[in-house]
Design an enzyme around this catalytic site. Structure first.
Site, PDB file in Angstrom:
ATOM      1  N   SER A  84       0.816  -1.217   0.000  1.00 32.14           N
ATOM      2  CA  SER A  84       0.000   0.000   0.000  1.00 32.14           C
ATOM      3  C   SER A  84       0.850   1.269   0.000  1.00 32.14           C
ATOM      4  O   SER A  84       1.998   1.271   0.443  1.00 32.14           O
ATOM      5  CB  SER A  84      -0.897   0.036   1.239  1.00 32.14           C
TER       6      SER A  84
HETATM    7  N1  SAH Z   1      -0.004  -5.510   4.088  1.00 35.86           N
HETATM    8  C1  SAH Z   1       0.743  -5.786   2.869  1.00 35.86           C
HETATM    9  C2  SAH Z   1      -0.045  -5.448   1.613  1.00 35.86           C
HETATM   10  C3  SAH Z   1      -0.892  -6.543   1.284  1.00 35.86           C
HETATM   11  S1  SAH Z   1      -1.665  -6.616  -0.287  1.00 35.86           S
HETATM   12  C4  SAH Z   1       2.080  -5.109   2.862  1.00 35.86           C
HETATM   13  O1  SAH Z   1       2.391  -4.342   3.778  1.00 35.86           O
HETATM   14  O2  SAH Z   1       2.830  -5.366   1.928  1.00 35.86           O
HETATM   15  C5  SAH Z   1      -2.963  -7.725   0.212  1.00 35.86           C
HETATM   16  C6  SAH Z   1      -2.528  -9.125   0.545  1.00 35.86           C
HETATM   17  O3  SAH Z   1      -3.679  -9.824   1.004  1.00 35.86           O
HETATM   18  C7  SAH Z   1      -1.977  -9.907  -0.649  1.00 35.86           C
HETATM   19  O4  SAH Z   1      -0.696 -10.362  -0.348  1.00 35.86           O
HETATM   20  C8  SAH Z   1      -2.979 -11.054  -0.792  1.00 35.86           C
HETATM   21  O5  SAH Z   1      -2.379 -12.255  -1.219  1.00 35.86           O
HETATM   22  C9  SAH Z   1      -3.539 -11.173   0.611  1.00 35.86           C
HETATM   23  N2  SAH Z   1      -4.831 -11.852   0.739  1.00 35.86           N
HETATM   24  C10 SAH Z   1      -5.914 -11.837  -0.077  1.00 35.86           C
HETATM   25  N3  SAH Z   1      -6.922 -12.603   0.418  1.00 35.86           N
HETATM   26  C11 SAH Z   1      -6.455 -13.115   1.591  1.00 35.86           C
HETATM   27  C12 SAH Z   1      -7.013 -13.991   2.579  1.00 35.86           C
HETATM   28  N4  SAH Z   1      -8.245 -14.529   2.461  1.00 35.86           N
HETATM   29  N5  SAH Z   1      -6.255 -14.294   3.666  1.00 35.86           N
HETATM   30  C13 SAH Z   1      -4.999 -13.791   3.806  1.00 35.86           C
HETATM   31  N6  SAH Z   1      -4.414 -12.979   2.900  1.00 35.86           N
HETATM   32  C14 SAH Z   1      -5.132 -12.635   1.805  1.00 35.86           C
END
Ligand code: SAH
Length: 236
Positions: A84
């Site tokens: 993000s």
């Molecule tokens: N917080 C992260 C950004 C994450 S982007 C950072 O600091 O880099 C969102 C993430 O959520 C992705 O990696 C995606 O694979 C994950 N995601 C999507 N659905 C999910 C679920 N049901 N459980 C866990 N992770 C999930």
């Protein structure tokens, strides 16, 4: 032979010097990011500001994107996922009103950057990632950076992480269409959850506060996050 040795030495100093310069540059870029994108836009929690100044965001993005790590936007981290925008990380973290002794659950580990920011502030961070490759990579990086208070699990975060519940705060960084019931249940009394909710079009960051077992909701900001999906890749 001697000449070769001198050339070797010169190359070594040039390379190590280059490294020093870029480290300093990254620090400057990070400080500017915090001033221009975080403080100037109204983030005032000193713990959040300190953490964002400290955590080396460029280490959490692919090497080819490092020089863009401190820009005012999201970045690709591979596997179709993104890290993000710095302001969104700061805004979500601040909304949780974190204190040093707290236990936090994050859904969507991604690069591990948000987890590192949390780990600078609170006692324990539990984070769940559904894409194994991303979760394993983040785990390795967080260990190599010395974070002993971040626990990464590969799995479906819709279910939360029941073994360590309740959590003083929950932060979700992927967007479901509705707030998952298990996350509401695993939030401690008096706790706060920040979560983007909505479909492909408009999503809103929603702050949830649990009081006397009931959840009160407040819309914070329109945002765009990757969807929360199940193990078959279907959207929640
Ligand atoms: N917080 C992260 C950004 C994450 S982007 C950072 O600091 O880099 C969102 C993430 O959520 C992705 O990696 C995606 O694979 C994950 N995601 C999507 N659905 C999910 C679920 N049901 N459980 C866990 N992770 C999930």
């Amino acid at each position: 032979m001697r000449k070769l040795k001198y050339i070797g030495l010169a190359v070594f100093f040039l390379l190590s010097c280059n490294y020093c310069v870029s480290q300093t540059e990254y620090k400057e870029l990070r400080e500017r990011m915090v001033e221009d994108q975080i403080i100037a836009r109204g983030i005032s929690d000193s713990r959040v500001i300190k953490a964002m100044k400290k955590v080396e965001r460029h280490l959490f993005v692919p090497e080819s994107a490092r020089r863009y790590a401190y820009r005012d936007g999201p970045l690709s981290i591979g596997e179709g996922q993104t890290i993000s925008q710095p302001y969104i990380v700061a805004c979500m973290t601040e909304s949780l009103e974190l204190k040093p002794g707290m236990k936090v659950l994050e859904i969507g580990t991604g690069s591990g950057y948000q987890a590192a920011i949390l780990a600078e502030i609170v006692a324990e961070v539990y984070t769940v990632e559904i894409v194994e490759k991303l979760g394993e990579r983040a785990k390795k990086l967080l260990v190599s950076l010395g974070y002993k208070n971040v626990h990464v699990k590969i799995g479906d975060g819709y279910e939360g992480w029941i073994e360590h519940a309740p959590y003083d705060a929950v932060i979700v960084t992927c967007a479901p269409n509705n707030i998952p019931g298990p996350l509401k249940e695993q939030l401690a009394e008096g706790g706060r959850m920040i979560i983007p909710v909505g479909g492909r079009g408009i999503q809103y960051l929603i702050l949830n506060r649990k009081k006397n077992g009931k959840i009160r909701q407040e819309n914070i900001l329109p945002v765009m996050f990757v969807p929360m999906v199940n193990e078959k890749g279907e959207r929640y």
